[in-house]
Design a protein around this motif. Structure first.
Motif, PDB file in Angstrom:
ATOM      1  N   GLU A 146     -14.550   3.975   4.739  1.00 28.33           N
ATOM      2  CA  GLU A 146     -13.601   3.164   3.823  1.00 28.33           C
ATOM      3  C   GLU A 146     -14.345   2.900   2.578  1.00 28.33           C
ATOM      4  O   GLU A 146     -15.215   2.268   2.705  1.00 28.33           O
ATOM      5  N   TYR A 147     -13.734   3.468   1.690  1.00 26.54           N
ATOM      6  CA  TYR A 147     -14.392   3.264   0.464  1.00 26.54           C
ATOM      7  C   TYR A 147     -13.364   2.377  -0.565  1.00 26.54           C
ATOM      8  O   TYR A 147     -12.416   2.559  -0.632  1.00 26.54           O
ATOM      9  N   TYR A 148     -14.211   1.531  -1.337  1.00 27.11           N
ATOM     10  CA  TYR A 148     -13.478   0.559  -2.050  1.00 27.11           C
ATOM     11  C   TYR A 148     -14.043   0.963  -3.405  1.00 27.11           C
ATOM     12  O   TYR A 148     -15.254   0.538  -3.658  1.00 27.11           O
ATOM     13  N   CYS A 149     -13.150   1.637  -4.258  1.00 33.30           N
ATOM     14  CA  CYS A 149     -13.582   2.155  -5.355  1.00 33.30           C
ATOM     15  C   CYS A 149     -12.850   1.877  -6.685  1.00 33.30           C
ATOM     16  O   CYS A 149     -11.513   1.618  -6.459  1.00 33.30           O
TER      17      CYS A 149
ATOM     18  N   TYR B   7      -9.697   3.038  -1.015  1.00 34.56           N
ATOM     19  CA  TYR B   7      -8.775   2.003  -1.582  1.00 34.56           C
ATOM     20  C   TYR B   7      -9.433   1.517  -3.007  1.00 34.56           C
ATOM     21  O   TYR B   7     -10.481   1.789  -3.565  1.00 34.56           O
ATOM     22  N   TYR B   8      -8.671   0.870  -3.542  1.00 31.40           N
ATOM     23  CA  TYR B   8      -8.820   0.134  -5.067  1.00 31.40           C
ATOM     24  C   TYR B   8      -9.873  -0.975  -4.841  1.00 31.40           C
ATOM     25  O   TYR B   8      -9.840  -1.884  -4.098  1.00 31.40           O
ATOM     26  N   ALA B   9     -10.824  -1.245  -5.948  1.00 29.48           N
ATOM     27  CA  ALA B   9     -11.421  -2.154  -5.939  1.00 29.48           C
ATOM     28  C   ALA B   9     -11.938  -2.658  -7.350  1.00 29.48           C
ATOM     29  O   ALA B   9     -12.063  -1.483  -8.106  1.00 29.48           O
TER      30      ALA B   9
ATOM     31  N   VAL C 291      -3.460   4.460  -1.784  1.00 24.40           N
ATOM     32  CA  VAL C 291      -4.687   4.721  -0.964  1.00 24.40           C
ATOM     33  C   VAL C 291      -4.838   6.074  -0.581  1.00 24.40           C
ATOM     34  O   VAL C 291      -3.946   6.822  -0.436  1.00 24.40           O
TER      35      VAL C 291
ATOM     36  N   GLN D  74       0.746  -1.204   0.221  1.00 16.54           N
ATOM     37  CA  GLN D  74       0.127  -0.016   0.173  1.00 16.54           C
ATOM     38  C   GLN D  74       0.911   1.133  -0.010  1.00 16.54           C
ATOM     39  O   GLN D  74       1.974   1.319   0.669  1.00 16.54           O
TER      40      GLN D  74
ATOM     41  N   GLU E 138     -16.682  -5.297  -7.047  1.00 19.89           N
ATOM     42  CA  GLU E 138     -16.468  -5.305  -5.672  1.00 19.89           C
ATOM     43  C   GLU E 138     -16.486  -4.112  -4.748  1.00 19.89           C
ATOM     44  O   GLU E 138     -15.971  -4.050  -3.741  1.00 19.89           O
ATOM     45  N   GLU E 139     -16.925  -3.088  -5.448  1.00 21.34           N
ATOM     46  CA  GLU E 139     -17.144  -1.910  -4.782  1.00 21.34           C
ATOM     47  C   GLU E 139     -18.008  -1.911  -3.530  1.00 21.34           C
ATOM     48  O   GLU E 139     -18.935  -2.344  -3.778  1.00 21.34           O
TER      49      GLU E 139
END
Length: 827
Positions: free
Chosen positions: A214-217, A89-91, A227, A48, A95-96
């Motif tokens: 916490e966003y998974y975007c 974060y990446y997704a 991040v 990360q 999986e967002e």
């Protein structure tokens, strides 16, 4: 770690191998601080890369992140007073998701009290009572009304923030724990996608009571472990929130910082912003990975003085222009969103700004973006030299002007707005850094940190290897080499012995030898104690008997005769004590001195060269006898002088003469022994008055000086003589050493071979680690940071000149600059 680079998979092992080699070299270990290497290694291999957006409240951090991702994820409003942490974060697209963590009731209460203090509202100790919340809500609305609107002043913004906090508490009370934070997945809210969850979290009232989101975007910028972190303002009204921001800046997990600064709107750096820049400098995890964003740049378009102050600030305090960006997050973000609208939805008024334009009293409200857009078109001067001849009509409402202008000029005008906002330039700079520069820079930093370590290890190995390699390899050559050094070694031993004795004597002279001082203090105590004992037990009757026996014709003994006998008696008894004390003192000192000499390296070396101590021990014992004899004489002379009364003993006006006269008057009452015996206490006191000063002068002044002088006059000449004598033992040393050198030479040659083999093993380990690290650096396209290797050629060269040509072995990766050398392991 980048999976496409298998040569970097074991980077940590190879770097740690170099650190282990350093730990094996005590002489280097203390000179090398490895904390920077450890920090840069952690960054290079970390999955990360946290980029923290830091700045004051209302600096536009959240809006800037929204603009960067071109998605409305984070809540953004002036004066928003929550302590929400946001991690993006990446997704993958499917999986967002969003994970929400709420503040505890106690934390919300703390937030509310801080806002009440800012607003000068006397708050209730708790907000879980509906009547308290209603009262606070009413007071906040009154403040907003007094200020002319919720965005008209800082006080109004804070009042709005408190309203949002109270509403958030009411709406989410079932999810808020009294003392602990509570975490929920978006599925627990029945949200089907990230957009719904983000919309919920972005709503001001909800955002106010969220501690962490916490966003998974799915966004290309977030790939490779990037991040984005949005934190509370560094000037947060709640102290713990401000501390949270600073703690994150100083945390080793932070890899880069985007400083969102307010001088574009405020004119100068705030105290908190200056402190922010200072705190970043101490974090080895950040280094120079800092971007400076002067947001709200559009405010300088309408204020020439503000613009000039900003330019001066940048020129004087910020040197790296490549990391400086000037942006308007508001215009840039909403500009990107307007591009997705059209005239059918009134260019976002019915979608993006639907809540903002809700009519009140029949008239639509004007969204902030619309006001700023119109201002940009009419007053910024940015369109002067473009094809866009835009006019803003005073007879139209702001929303009507907005719709007309976009209907006339369309999206090309929005594109120009985005360019002028600086967001595209900022996005391109961040994207270029994260996708092209980040990894190479991390590895280049690691290489820079490793370079001093490698240079020191390389030089250390080469120096030691070459030194061992220069030693004779044959027994006869080794013996000859040792014998050529024999004379110098004998001289060194003599000089070291001489220096040691001089230092020992000097320590005694300056009262620096603790053991000697303790012994001398015991001698002083024995003298004082013995004098007290003698005075206490002195018998006038015995003294009378001795005096009478000396003059058989007379039956009368004068007082003066009693005192004479007492003076001889006390002086002789004290002499015995001082003589015995001197013997003990010198015996102890010489025993310690001999023990210390035996521990000296020069003493062991002397035994190696001669097979004996060269007469040192015999000389020390002889000196001991001489010292005792000399100091015993000094003690006898000193105590013999006690027999004579003190010079001022009979001086008029002294207590001693008064005591003498009183005693004389008492003894004159009769002529037999009884009159004198009755005066015994007075006679003892008279003797005490005489002897106390004498003994005190001896033990505190005279005798210590005599001891110091005697030690100097006996030990120092002996040291000189012994040093000369040792040097004269050359022939005996040569004969003795010749008998032992063959075995020593064999052992030394074997030892040198072992040490050279050990160094070769370390060089192999060093080269293996460096080759692997260099391959990794090449894979990262960091060619100019290659670490220096050790070649066979390096080990064979003993100086820096080869055939008259200067060769620099410290540069060019450790190779001679004019020779193409292949690096191989040393076998």
């Amino acid at each position: 770690m980048n999976e496409s680079l298998p040569q970097c998979q074991h980077l940590a092992t190879h770097v740690n191998s170099l650190l282990d080699l350093l730990q094996q070299e005590p002489s280097l270990r203390s000179q090398q601080n490895t904390s920077a290497i450890e920090a840069s290694l952690k960054k290079a291999i970390s999955p990360q890369f946290e980029i923290v957006f830091a700045g004051a409240f209302s600096a536009g951090k959240s809006m800037l992140i929204n603009a960067l991702l071109e998605r409305e994820l984070l809540y953004s409003a002036e004066g928003h007073a929550t302590g929400t942490e946001c991690y993006i974060y990446y997704a993958e697209p499917a999986e967002e998701r969003v994970v929400l963590t709420f503040l505890s009731e106690a934390q919300i209460q703390e937030q509310a009290q801080a806002l009440c203090q800012r607003l000068n509202i006397e708050s209730s100790p708790t907000i879980n009572q509906s009547e308290v919340r209603q009262l606070l809500h009413k007071l906040c609305n009154k403040i907003i009304e007094q200020e002319g609107g919720e965005s008209k002043s800082e006080r109004a913004k804070q009042a709005k923030a408190l309203i949002l906090l109270l509403e958030g508490f009411e709406q989410n009370q079932t999810r808020i724990h009294p003392n602990n934070t509570a975490t929920y997945s978006m599925e627990q809210f029945n949200f089907s996608n990230l957009a719904e969850a983000a919309s919920y979290a972005r709503r001001g009232s909800n955002s106010s009571v969220l501690k962490k989101v916490e966003y998974y975007c799915h966004h290309a910028l977030l790939k490779d472990g990037n991040v984005l972190v949005d934190l509370p303002g560094i000037d947060a009204p709640v102290k713990k929130d401000a501390e949270l921001a600073y703690q994150k800046i100083e945390h080793p997990d932070t890899s880069a910082v985007v400083c969102v600064l307010k001088p574009a709107s405020a004119g100068d750096m705030s105290i908190e912003e200056t402190e922010l820049l200072e705190k970043m400098q101490g974090n080895l995890g950040i280094r120079d990975r800092v971007f400076y964003v002067f947001n709200r740049i559009d405010q300088t378009w309408y204020a020439p003085q503000l613009r000039q102050r900003l330019e001066t600030l940048i020129q004087t305090q910020f040197r790296d222009n490549s990391r400086i960006h000037k942006t308007s997050g508001l215009l840039g973000f909403y500009g990107s969103q307007i591009k997705q609208t059209n005239g059918g939805n009134r260019f976002g008024l019915d979608t993006l700004f639907a809540e903002s334009v809700k009519s009140m009293g029949g008239e639509e409200e004007t969204p902030q973006f619309v006001s700023e857009f119109n201002n940009y078109c009419a007053n910024s001067g940015k369109l002067t030299r473009t094809e866009y001849k835009v006019s803003v009509h005073g007879y139209q409402t702001p929303n009507e002007n907005y719709l007309r202008i976009l209907s006339e000029w369309g999206m090309p005008l929005i594109n120009q707005l985005i360019i002028d906002s600086g967001i595209e330039d900022f996005r391109n700079g961040i994207t270029r850094y994260l996708t092209e520069e980040k990894r190479p820079q991390l590895f280049a930093t690691l290489a820079d940190d490793l370079q001093p370590l490698c240079i020191n290890l390389r030089k250390h190995y080469l120096d030691n290897y070459r030194d061992l390699d220069s030693q004779p390899r044959e027994i006869e050559a080794m013996k000859a080499q040792e014998l050529t050094r024999l004379n110098n070694e004998l001289q060194e031993v003599g000089i070291q012995f001489k220096w040691y004795l001089e230092n020992e004597v000097n320590e005694i002279v300056v009262n620096g030898d603790r053991a000697f001082e303790n012994d001398f203090q015991k001698l002083q105590a024995r003298m004082v104690s013995r004098l007290d004992e003698l005075l206490t037990t002195f018998s006038v009757e015995n003294a009378h008997r001795l005096a009478a026996m000396s003059h058989s014709r007379n039956a009368t003994v004068p007082l003066i005769a009693i005192l004479v006998e007492a003076l001889y008696y006390l002086a002789n008894e004290l002499e015995d004590v001082l003589v015995e004390g001197v013997k003990i003192l010198i015996n102890s000192f010489c025993k310690r001195l001999l023990d210390r000499v035996r521990q000296g390296e020069y003493y062991r070396k002397l035994y190696r060269l001669l097979g004996n101590d060269g007469g040192i021990e015999a000389q020390l014992k002889e000196v001991e006898i001489n010292l005792i004899h000399a100091l015993v004489n000094e003690a006898k002379v000193e105590c013999d002088r006690y027999v004579r009364e003190s010079p001022r003993f009979y001086d008029e006006g002294t207590f001693s003469i008064y005591q003498f006269r009183q005693t004389l008057q008492q003894t004159s009452q009769g002529y037999d022994c009884s009159s004198i015996v009755k005066a015994e206490p007075a006679i003892r006191q008279l003797l005490k008055l005489d002897f106390d000063p004498k003994v005190s002068t001896t033990i505190h002044q005279n005798f210590r000086h005599a001891i110091n002088l005697t030690l100097k006059t006996h030990l120092l000449p002996m040291a000189d003589q012994q040093a000369d004598y040792i040097l004269q033992q050359y022939d005996q040393a040569r004969e003795y050493l010749g008998q032992t050198l063959e075995q020593e030479a064999q052992e030394k040659i074997a030892r040198n071979v072992r040490l050279q083999g050990t160094i070769q093993e370390k060089i192999n380990a060093y080269n293996q680690a460096v080759v692997a690290i260099n391959e990794c650096l090449k894979g990262m396209q960091v060619y100019e940071r290659q670490l220096p290797l050790i070649s066979e050629f390096d080990l064979k060269v003993k100086d820096s000149f080869v055939k008259g040509e200067f060769v620099d072995y410290s540069m060019n990766n450790g190779h001679a600059s004019h020779v193409d050398v292949e690096v191989v392991n040393i076998v």
